[in-house]
Design an enzyme around this catalytic site. Structure first.
Site, PDB file in Angstrom:
ATOM      1  N   TYR A 109      -1.143   6.538   3.595  1.00 25.60           N
ATOM      2  CA  TYR A 109      -1.248   5.772   4.981  1.00 25.60           C
ATOM      3  C   TYR A 109      -0.121   4.756   5.063  1.00 25.60           C
ATOM      4  O   TYR A 109       0.252   4.025   4.096  1.00 25.60           O
ATOM      5  CB  TYR A 109      -2.793   5.078   4.964  1.00 25.60           C
ATOM      6  CG  TYR A 109      -2.704   3.879   5.896  1.00 25.60           C
ATOM      7  CD1 TYR A 109      -3.474   4.537   6.999  1.00 25.60           C
ATOM      8  CD2 TYR A 109      -2.403   2.780   5.898  1.00 25.60           C
ATOM      9  CE1 TYR A 109      -3.680   3.831   8.193  1.00 25.60           C
ATOM     10  CE2 TYR A 109      -2.670   1.686   6.958  1.00 25.60           C
ATOM     11  CZ  TYR A 109      -3.419   2.257   8.083  1.00 25.60           C
ATOM     12  OH  TYR A 109      -3.415   1.525   9.237  1.00 25.60           O
ATOM     13  N   GLU A 197       0.812   3.406  13.532  1.00 26.45           N
ATOM     14  CA  GLU A 197      -0.078   3.907  12.487  1.00 26.45           C
ATOM     15  C   GLU A 197       0.328   5.365  12.424  1.00 26.45           C
ATOM     16  O   GLU A 197       0.377   6.076  13.066  1.00 26.45           O
ATOM     17  CB  GLU A 197      -1.478   3.675  13.012  1.00 26.45           C
ATOM     18  CG  GLU A 197      -2.344   4.052  11.706  1.00 26.45           C
ATOM     19  CD  GLU A 197      -3.879   3.784  12.037  1.00 26.45           C
ATOM     20  OE1 GLU A 197      -4.597   2.927  11.370  1.00 26.45           O
ATOM     21  OE2 GLU A 197      -4.341   4.142  12.965  1.00 26.45           O
TER      22      GLU A 197
END
Length: 386
Positions: A109, A197
């Site tokens: 992530y 993101e």
């Protein structure tokens, strides 16, 4: 402003990030024709909506050939996806994205955002990619690291290594990850982004670093500098009333309550919503008409509030500075001529020309309730809708 995944990937690619090759389309036939150009047998088909949680909602499918891609595309296009971010009403899929499949060895992530509290750029990284980062933060916070970067033209290698250390990469994979961080940082500053993101960021089986998914948000206030980004706006993904409000220069956000609010100034608007909640009800919206609103703008604001079927009452709270109370009053009267105001209306005026404004409203024939101050106004509107 939000954009779609396929748009975000093209922007990242422009700045040097590696993304899977893919194509998007608005029809199944167009998608299939474009997909034939991809150098793959397996495809990943993705619904393009402005909401996370697509995978769990059935919006991402892995298919083995063009025939399966055709079948899956027909099933997905036009379908309503319901995710935690869409609400129970869901979001209709109006465009599709197909890309080459990737051989995944590990998922990470990575995100980049503005940290307002420190006035720095914050990178958040985790070796627990491919899942809800909030869930990781809740259940395993040690698996997330935050690295705050002083705002400057470039990001150092030391900062990059700090950001990716939790990935535990080696050799060329580590160098590729450092290069990616530098690309994201440059893109973030150059485009006035507010969030990038990548979830997941993957290490492939041949040790390549690839952005498998991508989300980018941009600062609305900077879009005048980036017309090419503003052109990516998809009005189908936005609330129609918020789109209409933006046409009139109104700051409007629809909420779930039943008391419509019209206020000048964001701080006063927040205070107005807070005091409505204090007296046991919920605001139906945030609406800031601004400091120099015209009667036409006020009229448009009132129409937008009344278009919400959940609104049972309206509280107008104006403190006249640049915004004159008589102009506000004229706007309310103008709107009342065009649409029927059939819910209780409480008005609190103070400041510039408030006596003139009060006189206009008193002589308008409208059924409204005057309030002396904000506390009085909140009590009266809550009582009026019971």
């Amino acid at each position: 402003m939000n954009i779609h995944e396929h748009q975000a990937k093209q922007i990242l690619k422009k700045y040097g990030a590696v993304v899977p090759e893919g194509v998007f389309a608005f029809t199944v036939d167009e998608l299939i024709e474009k997909a034939k150009s991809l150098k793959t047998e397996k495809f990943v088909l993705k619904a393009q909506i402005h909401a996370g949680g697509r995978g769990k909602a059935g919006g991402i499918k892995i298919v083995n050939n063009i025939k399966e891609l055709t079948i899956a595309s027909k099933e997905l296009l036009g379908k309503k996806l319901v995710t935690p971010q869409t609400g129970p009403e869901g979001r209709e899929v109006k465009r599709l994205y197909a890309e080459e499949s990737s051989s995944i060895e590990k998922e990470f992530y990575l995100s980049c955002l503005v940290d307002r509290s420190s006035s720095k750029i914050a990178f958040i990284s985790s070796d627990q990619g491919g899942m809800d980062i909030e869930e990781v933060a809740r259940n395993n916070p040690g698996k997330i690291i935050t690295t705050k970067i002083n705002l400057s033209e470039d990001i150092s290698n030391n900062d990059c290594e700090e950001i990716i250390k939790i990935f535990n990469l080696k050799d060329n994979s580590k160098l590729e990850a450092i290069s990616l961080i530098k690309s994201i940082y440059k893109m973030f500053l150059s485009t006035d982004a507010s969030l990038v993101e990548i979830n997941p960021l993957i290490l492939t089986q041949d040790k390549k670093i690839i952005c498998l998914d991508a989300k980018i948000n941009f600062d609305d206030n900077s879009l005048f500098r980036h017309p090419e980004i503003f052109e990516l706006r998809d009005l189908n993904e936005e609330d129609p009333t918020e789109v209409e409000a933006s046409k009139h220069g109104l700051s409007y956000i629809k909420l779930d309550g039943n008391i419509g609010c019209m206020v000048n100034g964001a701080g006063l608007a927040m205070a107005t919503m807070d005091i409505i909640k204090l007296y046991g009800e919920e605001p139906a919206n945030f609406l800031d008409v601004g400091g120099g609103a015209s009667k036409e703008k006020v009229s448009a604001a009132l129409k937008i509030i009344l278009s919400d079927k959940n609104v049972k009452g309206i509280l107008i709270n104006i403190f006249g500075g640049i915004m004159r109370c008589d102009v506000l009053a004229l706007g309310v009267v103008e709107a009342a001529k065009e649409i029927k105001i059939n819910v209780p209306l409480v008005v609190r005026l103070a400041g510039t020309n408030f006596l003139e404004g009060k006189k206009i409203l008193d002589n308008s024939g409208l059924k409204l309730i005057s309030a002396e101050n904000l506390d009085d106004a909140a009590k009266k509107i809550v009582e009026a809708i019971k």
